[in-house]
Every structure is written in structure tokens, then in C-alpha cells.
Scaffold this motif. Structure first.
Motif, short mmCIF file in Angstrom:
data_model
loop_
_atom_site.label_atom_id
_atom_site.label_comp_id
_atom_site.label_asym_id
_atom_site.label_seq_id
_atom_site.Cartn_x
_atom_site.Cartn_y
_atom_site.Cartn_z
N GLU A 104 0.83 -1.21 0.00
CA GLU A 104 0.00 0.00 0.00
C GLU A 104 0.86 1.26 0.00
OE1 GLU A 104 -3.03 2.04 3.14
OE2 GLU A 104 -3.50 0.00 2.52
N GLN A 105 1.96 1.22 0.76
CA GLN A 105 2.85 2.37 0.80
C GLN A 105 3.49 2.60 -0.57
OE1 GLN A 105 5.48 2.37 4.17
NE2 GLN A 105 6.83 3.93 3.30
N TYR A 106 3.83 1.50 -1.24
CA TYR A 106 4.41 1.62 -2.59
C TYR A 106 3.41 2.27 -3.54
CZ TYR A 106 5.98 0.18 -7.24
OH TYR A 106 6.34 0.17 -8.56
N LEU A 107 2.15 1.85 -3.46
CA LEU A 107 1.12 2.41 -4.34
C LEU A 107 0.91 3.90 -4.07
CD1 LEU A 107 -1.52 -0.47 -4.21
CD2 LEU A 107 -0.29 0.29 -6.24
N LYS A 108 0.86 4.26 -2.81
CA LYS A 108 0.59 5.65 -2.45
C LYS A 108 1.71 6.58 -2.90
CE LYS A 108 -2.24 4.72 1.66
NZ LYS A 108 -2.29 4.83 3.14
N SER A 109 2.93 6.06 -2.95
CA SER A 109 4.08 6.91 -3.31
C SER A 109 4.67 6.50 -4.66
CB SER A 109 5.15 6.82 -2.21
OG SER A 109 5.57 5.47 -2.04
N PHE A 110 3.84 5.95 -5.53
CA PHE A 110 4.35 5.40 -6.79
C PHE A 110 5.03 6.46 -7.65
CE2 PHE A 110 3.72 4.65 -11.35
CZ PHE A 110 4.42 3.45 -11.49
N HIS A 111 6.21 6.10 -8.14
CA HIS A 111 6.92 6.89 -9.14
C HIS A 111 7.42 5.94 -10.21
CE1 HIS A 111 6.90 10.80 -7.14
NE2 HIS A 111 7.15 10.18 -6.01
N TRP A 112 7.26 6.33 -11.45
CA TRP A 112 7.71 5.49 -12.56
C TRP A 112 9.21 5.23 -12.44
CZ3 TRP A 112 5.07 2.86 -16.18
CH2 TRP A 112 5.80 2.31 -17.25
N ASN A 113 9.62 3.97 -12.58
CA ASN A 113 11.04 3.61 -12.50
C ASN A 113 11.71 3.94 -13.84
OD1 ASN A 113 13.57 2.33 -12.35
ND2 ASN A 113 12.76 0.73 -11.01
N LYS A 114 12.31 5.11 -13.89
CA LYS A 114 12.89 5.58 -15.15
C LYS A 114 14.20 4.88 -15.49
CE LYS A 114 10.75 10.14 -14.77
NZ LYS A 114 10.98 11.61 -14.68
N VAL A 115 14.78 4.19 -14.51
CA VAL A 115 16.03 3.47 -14.78
C VAL A 115 15.74 2.16 -15.51
CG1 VAL A 115 18.04 2.36 -13.73
CG2 VAL A 115 17.14 4.50 -12.77
N LYS A 116 14.76 1.39 -15.00
CA LYS A 116 14.43 0.10 -15.60
C LYS A 116 13.58 0.26 -16.86
CE LYS A 116 13.40 -3.49 -13.08
NZ LYS A 116 12.74 -4.39 -12.10
N TYR A 117 12.68 1.25 -16.84
CA TYR A 117 11.74 1.42 -17.96
C TYR A 117 11.80 2.87 -18.43
CZ TYR A 117 10.00 -2.34 -14.93
OH TYR A 117 9.90 -3.42 -14.10
N ARG A 118 12.80 3.16 -19.24
CA ARG A 118 13.01 4.55 -19.67
C ARG A 118 11.81 5.05 -20.47
NH1 ARG A 118 18.63 4.55 -22.65
NH2 ARG A 118 17.65 6.42 -23.51
N ALA A 119 11.28 6.18 -20.01
CA ALA A 119 10.07 6.74 -20.62
C ALA A 119 10.33 7.28 -22.02
CB ALA A 119 9.49 7.83 -19.73
N ASP A 120 11.62 7.50 -22.38
CA ASP A 120 11.91 8.02 -23.71
C ASP A 120 11.99 6.91 -24.77
OD1 ASP A 120 14.21 6.87 -22.74
OD2 ASP A 120 15.56 8.45 -23.44
N LYS A 121 11.80 5.66 -24.34
CA LYS A 121 11.78 4.55 -25.28
C LYS A 121 10.37 4.39 -25.86
CE LYS A 121 15.50 1.72 -23.30
NZ LYS A 121 16.29 1.61 -24.55
N PRO A 122 10.24 3.77 -27.03
CA PRO A 122 8.90 3.54 -27.59
C PRO A 122 8.07 2.65 -26.66
CG PRO A 122 10.61 3.20 -29.25
CD PRO A 122 11.32 3.35 -27.94
N LEU A 319 -2.13 15.90 -24.48
CA LEU A 319 -2.44 15.26 -23.20
C LEU A 319 -2.50 16.29 -22.08
CD1 LEU A 319 -0.31 11.99 -23.21
CD2 LEU A 319 -2.79 12.18 -23.14
N ASN A 320 -3.59 16.22 -21.33
CA ASN A 320 -3.72 17.05 -20.13
C ASN A 320 -4.70 16.33 -19.22
OD1 ASN A 320 -3.47 19.09 -18.29
ND2 ASN A 320 -4.79 20.54 -19.39
N PHE A 321 -4.17 15.48 -18.35
CA PHE A 321 -5.04 14.64 -17.53
C PHE A 321 -4.51 14.55 -16.10
CE2 PHE A 321 -1.68 11.86 -18.87
CZ PHE A 321 -1.54 10.90 -17.88
N VAL A 322 -5.37 14.10 -15.23
CA VAL A 322 -4.98 13.86 -13.84
C VAL A 322 -5.30 12.40 -13.52
CG1 VAL A 322 -7.22 14.56 -12.91
CG2 VAL A 322 -5.19 14.63 -11.44
N CYS A 323 -4.39 11.74 -12.79
CA CYS A 323 -4.61 10.34 -12.42
C CYS A 323 -4.61 10.23 -10.91
CB CYS A 323 -3.50 9.46 -13.01
SG CYS A 323 -3.75 7.69 -12.72
N GLY A 324 -5.59 9.49 -10.40
CA GLY A 324 -5.70 9.31 -8.96
C GLY A 324 -5.89 7.85 -8.60
N LEU A 325 -5.33 7.46 -7.47
CA LEU A 325 -5.52 6.11 -6.93
C LEU A 325 -6.57 6.18 -5.84
CD1 LEU A 325 -4.35 3.11 -6.73
CD2 LEU A 325 -3.01 3.99 -4.81
#
Length: 394
Positions: A104-122, A319-325
Motif C-alpha cells: 500500500e505504501q508503494y502504491l501511495k508513493s508510486f513513481h515510474w522507474n525511469k532506470v528500468k523502464y526509460r520513458a523516452d523509449k517507444p 495530453l492534459n489529464f490527472v490520475c488518482g488512486l
């Protein structure tokens, strides 16, 4: 994590607030859910490289299947932990962590792992990385737990040979060497386990069930609560026939070869397998703990990608959106979604209307086929006016 906890991952256009401000949009989302039905936390999703519309539709389908696979792997790893910890739920829950913290703590503080899954990749490349990772987790856990189960089976068999009844246990420490004929060209000693209820029949008939049984050779060695163990001497030429007739009479012939130091050797073998079982148990537990956390992280990243792809397909560019858990419970999930429907049904256009009392209604007949074909059906095949994925981590 409570078994009753459920989550909704919701994406809405920032236009739900008058100023198109993300913080105001998140506040609007919180107001729509209300604290009566759940708690809303911000869920950050980066922007990814977007390909063609056809590619996005295909990726939405791939991600749906991948999420199901991730959920399955996390469930199987959880079951493996439960097995190795002998069903102790309190111990299992302590090992279900993500980076040594509650999920639950991981979900609440989720940040995309840019090292393992680089967002600049297709997007396709990121999806492929996630697919390989969850497959690797699944295979590693399977292999390790198969190894543990094999060692556990071997240990159980050895322990059974020490503690079972006379029909199954080792006889090396029970049978005196003096009762076993060795190095004879003609005679052979057979060890026969007889149910206590059949001992009289055995004594009366064993000499005549086959040819060349040595008269009066039967000697009772020991008994337990169920059986008596006898030594009987026959001529080797008719040993097989004697053994066959014993089985027909429901007496159990035991394979036995006396060996110098056999008792000590059995003890060493048992201790060796015990040590191996403890070692593999520890390895399996550590791997299960790590794999569960890594599986959850992989799963949540796939969910984040699903939300992003569906957001592009639903709300378009730019894109202009908000995401909530939304953290809720099994009982309150429907009410939370109904509250969201009431606030944001207008996003579904003609798919939603209102009845005479002002309640939101869905025109399923007008939309289901089209939405399903376009890949916009929500969890359970039900269309919602906004992007929403429901999940629970057990």
C-alpha cells in the motif's frame, strides 16, 4: 494489506476543473469520490512516446493481457509463500512487501522507474521489457519451488522410513544380522510383514504356500500397533513363487539387504537431506519474498501504462489529464464508481443519460458493441465514461 482493500486507478481530463489545473482536478476527483466511499491519492504517470492510433489500440490489447498475466504471477508467488510457510497468514503477510515496505505504501508513493523502464523509449519496447521481466519472475519461482518440493519429498520419504509402521519403515536397525542368511548359494531369508489379524493364518500356512520353504523357519522379530515382522527361510530356486504367494495372502514381503554400517549410513543420509531441505527452504523463501515485490512493481507499471494508453485513446491530444488512486473496500467499490459516474458521465457522451429522477443511466445497447470493438470496455466488460481500472493486491 487487508484482504478487503480494493483500488481504482482513475484518469480524468484536467478539464474537469474550470482552470484545467492538475491540483484542482485532483481535488474535484476527491470531491466526487467523497471520504464516505474511499480515499484518493495522486498517482504520477509520465508521458511516453506515442505511435500511431493502430499501434495504440494494439498496445491496449497487449497491456490488458499482460496485466492479467502479472496478476496471475503475483497470485502464484503468494500461494508459493503460503505453502512454504505452512499456511501461516501472519508470516506470509510479513513477507509480502515491496522494497521491504507494505504494498500500500508503494502504491501511495508510486513513481515510474525511469532506470528500468526509460520513458523516452517507444511504448512497444517498454511493454516488451515488462513482459520479459514478469516471465522471468514466474520461471525463477517455479524452478526454485520445484527444487524445494523435490527435496521436501525426499526428506519426507526418509523420515517416513524412520517413523512409519513395519510395512514402510527402514528395517536396518530392527533386524538382527544373525537372522539373515548371507553368502549362501541355496538358501535365502525373506522378511514378511503380516497384519496382526492374520498372524495365526500365517503361522499355520506359510510352510505350504510354495515349495521348499524351510519348516519351522519363521521367527517373529518384532511387532507394532498394526503388524508383525517375521523372518522366513526358503530355497532360492522358489523365492519368487514364495514372495508372490505372500502378496496373494495379503502379507507384505520387504526388500532387505543387510549392510555393515547401514544404520549409521541412513542416519548420515537423513541429516544430509535435512540440511539440504533447510538450505533450499531459505532460498525459496528469500526468492518468494523478492519475487512477490518485483511482481507487484511490474504489475503496477503495467497498470500505469494501461491508464496512459487508454487516456490517449479516450481524451486525445494534447495530453492534459490527472490520475488518482482510489483506495476503497469490496463493499464500497460499486458506490465509489457510482459516485464517479454521477460526476463524470458527461464524458461518455451519448453512452450515458439520466432517468426521470436524475440518476445516471447507461445506454448499453447503443454503445457496448462499438466500445468493445474500439477497446474501450472497462474491467468486467462494462463501459465507463472515464478511464478506470479496478484491482486488489492480496
Amino acid at each position: 494489506m487487508s484482504k478487503n482493500t480494493k483500488y481504482l486507478l482513475v484518469s480524468l481530463p484536467a478539464s474537469i476543473s474550470r482552470t484545467n489545473d492538475h491540483d484542482e482536478a485532483l481535488t474535484a476527483l476527491r470531491s466526487a469520490v467523497t471520504t464516505d466511499y474511499g480515499t484518493v491519492f495522486p498517482f504520477s504517470i509520465p508521458e511516453f512516446k506515442i505511435g500511431t492510433l493502430d499501434a495504440l489500440v494494439q498496445q491496449a490489447d497487449e497491456l490488458a493481457k499482460l496485466e492479467t498475466g502479472c496478476e496471475g504471477v503475483v497470485g502464484k508467488v503468494g500461494d508459493s509463500l503460503k505453502t512454504i510457510l505452512e499456511g501461516d497468514e501472519s508470516k506470509v503477510s510479513k513477507h509480502k512487501t515491496v522494497n521491504d515496505k507494505p504494498a500500500e505504501q508503494y502504491l501511495k508513493s508510486f513513481h515510474w522507474n525511469k532506470v528500468k523502464y526509460r520513458a523516452d523509449k517507444p511504448l512497444g519496447e517498454i511493454i516488451s521489457i515488462l513482459q520479459k521481466e514478469i516471465t522471468s519472475i514466474d520461471n525463477q519461482v517455479k524452478d526454485k519451488y520445484n527444487s524445494y518440493n523435490q527435496v521436501k519429498t525426499n526428506l519426507t520419504a526418509l523420515q517416513r522410513r524412520q517413523t512409519g509402521n513395519l510395512a514402510t519403515k527402514s528395517l536396518i536397525s530392527i533386524v538382527p544380522p544373525s537372522l539373515v542368511i548371507r553368502d549362501s548359494d541355496y538358501l535365502e531369508t525373506h522378511l514378511i510383514v503380516v497384519p496382526l489379524t492374520l498372524t495365526k493364518d500365517f503361522i499355520r500356512t506359510y510352510e505350504t504356500i510354495s515349495p521348499f520353504v524351510v519348516p519351522r523357519s519363521a521367527q517373529q522379530i518384532t511387532t507394532d500397533d498394526e503388524f508383525a515382522l517375521y523372518a522366513v527361510t526358503t530355497f532360492k530356486k522358489h523365492s519368487q513363487e514364495f514372495v508372490h504367494k505372500c502378496r496373494e495372502s495379503k502379507w507384505t514381503p520387504r526388500d532387505f539387504k543387510w549392510k555393515e554400517g547401514g544404520k549409521e549410513e541412513e542416519g548420515r543420509e537423513l541429516e544430509k537431506v535435512k540440511g539440504e531441505e533447510e538450505k533450499v527452504w531459505g532460498e525459496a523463501l528469500r526468492l518468494g519474498r523478492t519475487a512477490w515485490g518485483e511482481g507487484v512493481m511490474c504489475w503496477v507499471h503495467v497498470l500505469a501504462l494501461r491508464v496512459f494508453v487508454e487516456t490517449v485513446l479516450r481524451y486525445g491530444l494534447p495530453l492534459n489529464f490527472v490520475c488518482g488512486l482510489v483506495k476503497t473496500t469490496g463493499k464500497l467499490t460499486k458506490k465509489a464508481r457510482a459516485s464517479l459516474d454521477a460526476s463524470y458521465s458527461y464524458l461518455g457522451g451519448n453512452a450515458f443519460g439520466r432517468d426521470k429522477k436524475g440518476r445516471v443511466t447507461k445506454d448499453d445497447s447503443a454503445t457496448s458493441a462499438d466500445m468493445q470493438a474500439a477497446g474501450h470496455m472497462g474491467d468486467g466488460g462494462e463501459y465507463s465514461a472515464y478511464v478506470c481500472y479496478e484491482f486488489e493486491i492480496q
